[in-house]
Design an enzyme around this catalytic site. Structure first.
Site, short mmCIF file in Angstrom:
data_model
loop_
_atom_site.label_atom_id
_atom_site.label_comp_id
_atom_site.label_asym_id
_atom_site.label_seq_id
_atom_site.Cartn_x
_atom_site.Cartn_y
_atom_site.Cartn_z
N TYR A 13 50.24 64.36 39.53
CA TYR A 13 50.36 63.45 40.86
C TYR A 13 50.31 61.72 40.58
O TYR A 13 51.39 61.12 41.12
CB TYR A 13 48.95 63.48 41.81
N THR B 19 48.48 54.71 43.78
CA THR B 19 47.22 55.07 43.51
C THR B 19 46.61 54.53 42.38
O THR B 19 47.56 54.30 41.46
CB THR B 19 47.49 56.91 43.76
#
Ligand code: UDP
Length: 337
Positions: free
Chosen positions: A145, A121
């Protein structure tokens, strides 16, 4: 040496991006075997190969699945992926995304699987000052995250150094849109992403909250690089080809290079749907960088990949189509979304 089996384990293949990748694998001559614990994925999204209901933390079931299906490579999507939840429950994210991914890597290595495409990501970059973002940018995540995804990227690097397992980490920007055949699409529960929430508002649901209008951007709202989920799926299959042809391990940005503000997204949805989008101005959401836009040139060159359906109109049109049909078809979790 015989080429490795074209059967591919797709962890998290019942989820949004994983299911599109499974479809693309099948279309490209691979056999996807979806491995998903169905806590966030959907059985209805598994249509292009068998489903093994299991957890990536279960080394025995993983080892059995890899052997039984003669798995030649892994596309690893299984993870928790809500930034806000990761901030309040980091333990959940480190356990699911790091500890269990390490079980997967070890089991795959012990079973002789040599290639892994990893779902990473742009959140691994944190809040970079220089745009567009290249892969040379320092990775300094600003939420758990992003940190958990970076941990797995690092583990993959050291697995390559020690064991010769090669990998491509694909750093997505904002995945969006629905399958162009209308077969699958986004169905998170709860939904936190901008575009589906804007669709809800256009359908008469709650007005969309615009999180901050005082950012240092032309219209004051956050800018993101939206990439169509089918283009992401295509990049995964190309990354797999690349590894099977002995390409060295790498990490690549997947975005378009073009950013859109929150207000511009609202305007696109109004244009495509012909409906007004009720909205209200809200506080900034913690952990949101003002602008995230990819420089995708390394992925363009390395994988000979370029986005084909990531113009904003196609993203919104395909997403809107899915959003309406999935409600009609009952592809909605009882908990919400
Ligand atoms: N956003 C918003 N209202 C919402 C959800 C999101 O204004 O209800 C904004 C958010 O602040 C961000 C952009 O929309 O700037 C995209 O957010 P999303 O959650 O879709 O993806 P993220 O960028 O967090 O991965």
């Amino acid at each position: 040496m015989p080429s490795p089996s074209k059967t591919v384990l797709v962890t998290g293949g019942a989820g949004y991006i994983g299911s599109h990748a499974a479809k693309m694998l099948a279309k490209s001559g691979y056999e996807p075997v979806v491995y998903d614990n169905l806590t966030r994925g959907h059985e209805w999204a598994v249509r292009w190969g068998p489903l093994v209901v299991g957890d990536i933390g279960d080394a025995d079931l993983l080892a059995h699945t890899i052997k039984h299906h003669n798995i030649g490579a892994i596309l690893h999507f299984a993870a928790l992926a809500y930034v806000g939840e990761s901030v309040t429950n980091p333990e959940l994210y480190f356990e699911n995304n790091v500890v269990k991914s390490l079980t997967l890597l070890k089991t795959a290595w012990q079973a002789g699987v040599k290639h892994i495409v990893f779902s990473s990501t742009c959140a691994t970059y944190g809040s970079p000052e220089i745009l567009p973002i290249t892969e040379r940018e320092r990775q300094r995540p600003i939420n758990p995250y992003g940190e958990t995804k970076l941990c797995v990227e690092r583990a993959l690097h050291w697995y390559d150094m020690a064991h010769g397992t090669t990998s491509v980490a694909l750093r997505y920007f904002n995945a969006a849109g629905g399958d162009l055949d209308g077969e699958i699409g986004e169905a998170h529960s709860p939904e936190t992403h901008l575009i589906p929430l804007v669709f809800d508002a256009a359908q008469g649901g709650k007005p969309i909250a615009i999180f901050g209008t005082d950012y240092d951007t032309p219209d004051g709202t956050c800018i993101r690089d939206y990439i169509h989920v089918t283009d992401l799926a295509d990049a995964h299959v190309k990354a797999l080809h690349y590894l099977r042809e002995d390409g060295p391990s790498t990490a690549l940005n997947l975005g378009t290079g073009q950013g859109y503000s929150v207000k511009e997204i609202l305007a696109s949805v109004e244009a495509v749907t012909g409906r007004p989008v009720p909205h209200r101005i809200a506080e900034r959401r913690p952990g949101d960088p003002p602008s995230l836009v990819a420089d995708p040139s390394l992925a363009n060159e390395t994988l000979r990949w370029k986005p084909e359906c990531s113009d904003i109109e196609t993203i919104v049109r395909s997403g809107w189509h899915w959003h309406r049909t999935r409600n009609a078809a009952g592809h909605v979790d009882p908990t919400g979304a």
